[in-house]
Design a protein around this motif. Structure first.
Motif, short mmCIF file in Angstrom:
data_model
loop_
_atom_site.label_atom_id
_atom_site.label_comp_id
_atom_site.label_asym_id
_atom_site.label_seq_id
_atom_site.Cartn_x
_atom_site.Cartn_y
_atom_site.Cartn_z
N TRP A 69 5.88 -15.57 -3.26
CA TRP A 69 6.13 -14.59 -4.31
C TRP A 69 4.89 -13.79 -4.67
CZ3 TRP A 69 3.26 -14.97 -8.68
CH2 TRP A 69 2.65 -16.20 -8.92
N GLY A 70 3.73 -14.27 -4.28
CA GLY A 70 2.48 -13.56 -4.57
C GLY A 70 2.38 -12.22 -3.86
N TRP A 71 3.21 -12.02 -2.84
CA TRP A 71 3.22 -10.73 -2.15
C TRP A 71 3.72 -9.61 -3.04
CZ3 TRP A 71 0.24 -10.01 1.69
CH2 TRP A 71 -0.07 -11.06 2.55
N ILE A 122 -5.76 -9.81 -6.54
CA ILE A 122 -5.83 -11.24 -6.85
C ILE A 122 -4.58 -11.97 -6.35
CG2 ILE A 122 -5.79 -12.91 -8.76
CD1 ILE A 122 -7.69 -10.94 -10.25
N LEU A 123 -3.40 -11.41 -6.62
CA LEU A 123 -2.16 -12.05 -6.17
C LEU A 123 -2.10 -12.16 -4.65
CD1 LEU A 123 0.48 -10.53 -8.60
CD2 LEU A 123 -0.21 -12.93 -8.44
N ILE A 124 -2.50 -11.09 -3.97
CA ILE A 124 -2.48 -11.11 -2.50
C ILE A 124 -3.49 -12.13 -1.97
CG2 ILE A 124 -2.97 -9.75 -0.43
CD1 ILE A 124 -1.80 -7.31 -2.01
N ILE A 137 -0.78 -19.95 -3.97
CA ILE A 137 0.52 -19.69 -4.58
C ILE A 137 1.51 -19.40 -3.47
CG2 ILE A 137 -0.41 -18.87 -6.79
CD1 ILE A 137 0.05 -16.02 -5.89
N VAL A 194 -5.14 -6.93 -10.33
CA VAL A 194 -4.05 -7.92 -10.33
C VAL A 194 -3.41 -8.01 -8.95
CG1 VAL A 194 -1.74 -8.42 -11.24
CG2 VAL A 194 -3.59 -7.82 -12.79
N GLY A 195 -3.16 -6.86 -8.35
CA GLY A 195 -2.56 -6.84 -7.01
C GLY A 195 -3.43 -7.55 -5.99
N LEU A 200 -4.63 -14.84 -3.47
CA LEU A 200 -4.13 -16.19 -3.74
C LEU A 200 -3.03 -16.58 -2.77
CD1 LEU A 200 -4.09 -16.19 -7.65
CD2 LEU A 200 -5.65 -17.45 -6.15
N THR A 201 -2.21 -15.63 -2.38
CA THR A 201 -1.15 -15.90 -1.41
C THR A 201 -1.75 -16.20 -0.04
OG1 THR A 201 0.37 -14.45 -2.59
CG2 THR A 201 0.94 -14.98 -0.33
N GLY A 219 2.26 -8.70 -5.39
CA GLY A 219 1.01 -8.03 -5.73
C GLY A 219 0.83 -6.70 -5.01
#
Length: 69
Positions: free
Chosen positions: A32-34, A19-21, A29, A16-17, A23-24, A36
């Motif tokens: 806020w994706g940071w 993926i969020l990073i 995204i 998850v971490g 995508l940022t 992650g």
């Protein structure tokens, strides 16, 4: 720091971490994706401060029954 996270929990947090990073960084995204970074670090260290405060652990417990040895 004593580990309080199992393999599945740790693996999911790392995924998850990352993926969020990703995508940022890809501008898919917002900033806020940071957030992650938090699951990524807790997954890598296999330690969650919130789990400790709540008395939770997802680690497998070793059997204390010596008769099975």
């Amino acid at each position: 720091m004593k580990r309080n996270m199992g393999n599945i929990d740790s693996g999911l947090r790392i995924a998850v971490g990352l993926i969020l990073i990703a995508l940022t960084l890809a501008s898919m995204i917002g900033w806020w994706g940071w957030i992650g970074v938090v699951p990524l670090v807790t997954g890598l260290f296999r330690f969650c401060p919130a789990y400790r405060l709540l008395g939770v652990s997802t680690c497998q417990r070793k059997s204390l029954d010596k008769s099975t040895q």
